[in-house]
Design a protein around this motif. Structure first.
Motif, short mmCIF file in Angstrom:
data_model
loop_
_atom_site.label_atom_id
_atom_site.label_comp_id
_atom_site.label_asym_id
_atom_site.label_seq_id
_atom_site.Cartn_x
_atom_site.Cartn_y
_atom_site.Cartn_z
N UNK A 195 0.81 -1.24 0.00
CA UNK A 195 0.00 0.00 0.00
C UNK A 195 0.83 1.27 0.00
N UNK A 196 1.96 1.30 0.73
CA UNK A 196 2.76 2.52 0.78
C UNK A 196 3.45 2.83 -0.54
N UNK A 197 3.50 1.82 -1.44
CA UNK A 197 4.14 2.03 -2.74
C UNK A 197 3.14 2.42 -3.82
N UNK A 198 1.86 2.50 -3.45
CA UNK A 198 0.80 2.74 -4.43
C UNK A 198 0.30 4.18 -4.33
N UNK A 199 0.61 5.05 -5.31
CA UNK A 199 0.15 6.44 -5.25
C UNK A 199 -1.35 6.55 -5.47
N UNK A 200 -1.93 7.65 -5.01
CA UNK A 200 -3.37 7.87 -5.17
C UNK A 200 -3.68 8.38 -6.56
N UNK A 201 -4.68 7.77 -7.20
CA UNK A 201 -5.08 8.20 -8.55
C UNK A 201 -6.38 8.97 -8.46
N UNK A 202 -6.53 9.97 -9.31
CA UNK A 202 -7.76 10.76 -9.35
C UNK A 202 -8.34 10.72 -10.76
N UNK A 203 -9.64 10.98 -10.83
CA UNK A 203 -10.30 10.97 -12.13
C UNK A 203 -10.70 9.58 -12.56
N UNK A 204 -11.19 9.46 -13.79
CA UNK A 204 -11.64 8.18 -14.31
C UNK A 204 -10.49 7.28 -14.69
N UNK A 205 -10.81 5.99 -14.87
CA UNK A 205 -9.80 5.01 -15.23
C UNK A 205 -9.92 4.58 -16.67
N UNK A 214 -4.66 -1.26 -12.68
CA UNK A 214 -3.33 -1.00 -12.11
C UNK A 214 -2.50 0.02 -12.88
N UNK A 215 -2.60 0.03 -14.21
CA UNK A 215 -1.82 0.98 -15.00
C UNK A 215 -2.19 2.43 -14.74
N UNK A 216 -3.41 2.67 -14.21
CA UNK A 216 -3.82 4.04 -13.89
C UNK A 216 -3.26 4.49 -12.54
N UNK A 217 -2.79 3.54 -11.75
CA UNK A 217 -2.36 3.84 -10.39
C UNK A 217 -0.84 3.91 -10.27
N UNK A 218 -0.15 3.03 -11.01
CA UNK A 218 1.30 2.90 -10.87
C UNK A 218 2.05 3.74 -11.89
N UNK A 223 5.56 0.63 -11.59
CA UNK A 223 4.85 0.06 -12.73
C UNK A 223 5.68 -1.03 -13.40
N UNK A 224 7.00 -0.80 -13.52
CA UNK A 224 7.87 -1.79 -14.13
C UNK A 224 7.95 -3.07 -13.28
N UNK A 225 8.07 -2.91 -11.96
CA UNK A 225 8.12 -4.06 -11.06
C UNK A 225 6.82 -4.86 -11.13
N UNK A 226 5.70 -4.15 -11.15
CA UNK A 226 4.40 -4.82 -11.21
C UNK A 226 4.24 -5.59 -12.51
N UNK A 227 4.63 -4.98 -13.61
CA UNK A 227 4.53 -5.64 -14.91
C UNK A 227 5.40 -6.90 -14.95
N UNK A 228 6.60 -6.82 -14.41
CA UNK A 228 7.50 -7.97 -14.41
C UNK A 228 6.94 -9.12 -13.57
#
Length: 328
Positions: A195-205, A214-218, A223-228
């Protein structure tokens, strides 16, 4: 692989962390739990599949929560599969198993033979409810039915409601056991950005109906670590997920050895229900004597059956409701 080590991992959830990627996860294996859940009702095969998937999701999600009492998952739709409900009860004390129960309500006349199980839900919502017990306010989060599976619905929930990128890789089905007996087995992996590594996203996805993915949040390294990690998880095979010949620890090494996997103490899970005569009495305490009389059978009793575990209760109507004339 010995029989003893095989049994040791049945009905367990193993927490782990990928130190290189700031990603946490769970590996779940269910066999006896799922058998007991599905043995309570003679569900059609499509409904069995939905209940199996929901039970596995509940085991994975429940173990991530800091629960004092109960986590519930619910799916409600306008299709033949009207309701799928599961509960995960936190262990009563250290060393005891968490308890899981599940139930489905469906319209058998509307079931279409050969239809994909998830399509039977139709339009509706996926909900997670957290109840920490007496003296607390329950939490409820709801997202629309989206994607092509219950796992996809859960991923959408975490992205939209919690803004935590989450991924599930699941497998489940009936297995022919030695001696010719059939039994259910299920297994899966849950990945979640810390959770501490996940920034807050605003607006629509950019997901279905404008929902977040996930791509809207990271962004950046996260994002690279998540994709891998997701690419590595995609290589998991069904037999590796459900076992019993591949231990969860071996699976993690095979999938994520370069990500620095670190495991924690496994949590045993078991089939269990919280129903009781006292709880039934409490639920009926809002009814008047007239209402209770309407519920009374020709034999002069009020009956109740638990849809989760099949327990049957019988009561003297005079002991029920807020106008009860007798002491239970």
């Amino acid at each position: 692989m010995t029989l003893g080590s095989q049994i040791a991992w049945d009905d367990t959830v193993l927490p782990f962390q990928l130190d290189r990627s700031d990603i946490r996860g769970r590996v779940a294996r269910l066999d006896g739990v799922l058998d007991k859940v599905l043995a309570q009702h003679a569900y059609p095969s499509q409904i069995e599949a939905l209940v199996a998937e929901m039970t596995l999701l509940t085991a994975l999600i429940g173990q991530t929560m800091k629960l004092r009492w109960k986590l519930s998952l619910q799916v409600r739709g306008d299709g033949p599969a009207r309701l799928i409900a599961t509960d995960y009860y936190a262990p009563r004390s250290e060393g005891e198993p968490a308890r899981i129960r599940a139930y489905a309500s469906f319209d058998e006349e509307r079931l279409t033979e050969g239809a994909e199980a998830f399509s039977l839900i139709g339009k509706g919502y996926f909900a997670i409810l957290i109840d920490q017990g007496q003296g607390t306010t329950p939490y409820q989060g709801i997202t629309p039915i989206a994607g092509g599976s219950l796992a996809a619905c859960a991923e959408t929930y975490f992205a939209q409601s919690e803004q935590i990128p989450t991924r599930f890789q699941l497998s489940f089905g009936q297995n022919l056991m030695p001696g010719g007996a059939e039994g259910w087995r299920a297994g899966g992996v849950m990945l979640q950005v810390m959770p501490e590594a996940s920034p807050f996203a605003s607006g629509g996805g950019s997901g279905e109906s404008g929902l977040l993915v996930p791509g809207d949040i990271l962004e950046g390294d996260d994002e690279e670590n998540w994709s891998r990690a997701n690419i590595l998880l995609d290589t998991a095979q069904d037999l590796e997920l459900i076992g019993p010949t591949v231990q969860p620890t071996e699976l993690l090494v095979r999938l994520f050895h370069e990500e620095g996997p670190r495991v924690f103490d496994p949590q045993p899970v078991a089939f269990g229900c919280s129903c009781s005569a006292e709880r039934v009495r409490e639920s009926l305490s809002i009814y008047s004597a007239k209402d209770i009389a309407y519920m009374t059978t020709d034999e002069g009793i009020v009956t109740a059956d638990c849809q989760f575990c099949g327990a049957h209760y019988e009561f003297d109507p005079g002991t029920l409701g807020f106008e009860a004339s007798k002491t239970p």
